[in-house]
Motif scaffolding. Structure first.
Motif, mmCIF file in Angstrom:
data_model
loop_
_atom_site.group_PDB
_atom_site.id
_atom_site.type_symbol
_atom_site.label_atom_id
_atom_site.label_comp_id
_atom_site.label_asym_id
_atom_site.label_seq_id
_atom_site.Cartn_x
_atom_site.Cartn_y
_atom_site.Cartn_z
ATOM 1 N N ILE A 26 0.837 -1.207 0.000
ATOM 2 C CA ILE A 26 0.000 0.000 0.000
ATOM 3 C C ILE A 26 0.871 1.256 0.000
ATOM 4 N N ILE A 27 1.900 1.274 0.836
ATOM 5 C CA ILE A 27 2.796 2.428 0.912
ATOM 6 C C ILE A 27 3.500 2.647 -0.414
ATOM 7 N N GLN A 28 4.001 1.591 -1.032
ATOM 8 C CA GLN A 28 4.696 1.737 -2.307
ATOM 9 C C GLN A 28 3.746 2.213 -3.406
ATOM 10 N N GLN A 29 2.520 1.734 -3.364
ATOM 11 C CA GLN A 29 1.520 2.171 -4.342
ATOM 12 C C GLN A 29 1.238 3.665 -4.191
ATOM 13 N N THR A 34 4.018 10.128 -6.072
ATOM 14 C CA THR A 34 4.594 11.321 -5.464
ATOM 15 C C THR A 34 5.896 11.716 -6.132
ATOM 16 N N VAL A 35 6.376 12.888 -5.786
ATOM 17 C CA VAL A 35 7.638 13.379 -6.313
ATOM 18 C C VAL A 35 8.803 12.511 -5.860
ATOM 19 N N TRP A 36 8.639 11.820 -4.737
ATOM 20 C CA TRP A 36 9.718 10.994 -4.199
ATOM 21 C C TRP A 36 10.027 9.799 -5.095
ATOM 22 N N ILE A 54 9.537 7.624 4.069
ATOM 23 C CA ILE A 54 8.616 8.765 4.085
ATOM 24 C C ILE A 54 7.173 8.286 3.977
ATOM 25 N N TRP A 55 6.317 8.810 4.842
ATOM 26 C CA TRP A 55 4.887 8.551 4.766
ATOM 27 C C TRP A 55 4.355 9.312 3.556
ATOM 28 N N PRO A 56 3.654 8.650 2.637
ATOM 29 C CA PRO A 56 3.215 9.297 1.401
ATOM 30 C C PRO A 56 1.882 10.035 1.519
ATOM 31 N N GLY A 57 1.744 10.793 2.554
ATOM 32 C CA GLY A 57 0.489 11.518 2.741
ATOM 33 C C GLY A 57 0.634 12.589 3.788
#
Length: 88
Positions: A26-29, A34-36, A54-57
């Motif tokens: 889920i995190i990778q998705q 994102t820019v990362w 990094i948390w993507p949110g």
């Protein structure tokens, strides 16, 4: 913590591999959007170009996601001290 208190002994929660795998997917998705993950070289990316830090949110999203623990995602296991000087 309440689950650990119920055991009455020195234990810790150990995340189940299937729960960790699902969470990471889920995190990778989410990170992929994102820019990362835009192809830039970044210290946030590991050798497989995956963001593991990094948390993507938003912080608010993180707070909501971590507010409650799904106890079925963990095994409660006994703490084993590797040496007398280390505490569990």
């Amino acid at each position: 913590l309440q689950q650990l208190d119920k055991t009455g002994k020195s234990t810790f929660p150990d995340v189940r591999p299937e729960a960790q795998k699902q969470y990471n997917a889920i995190i990778q998705q989410k990170t992929a959007k994102t820019v990362w993950a835009s192809g830039c070289r970044s210290w946030y990316l590991d050798s497989k170009n995956q963001n593991r830090s990094i948390w993507p949110g938003l912080t608010l999203d993180y707070r909501k996601a971590t507010r409650r623990v799904n106890v079925t995602d963990y095994d409660i296991v006994p703490c084993r001290q590797p040496s007398p000087s280390m505490a569990c």
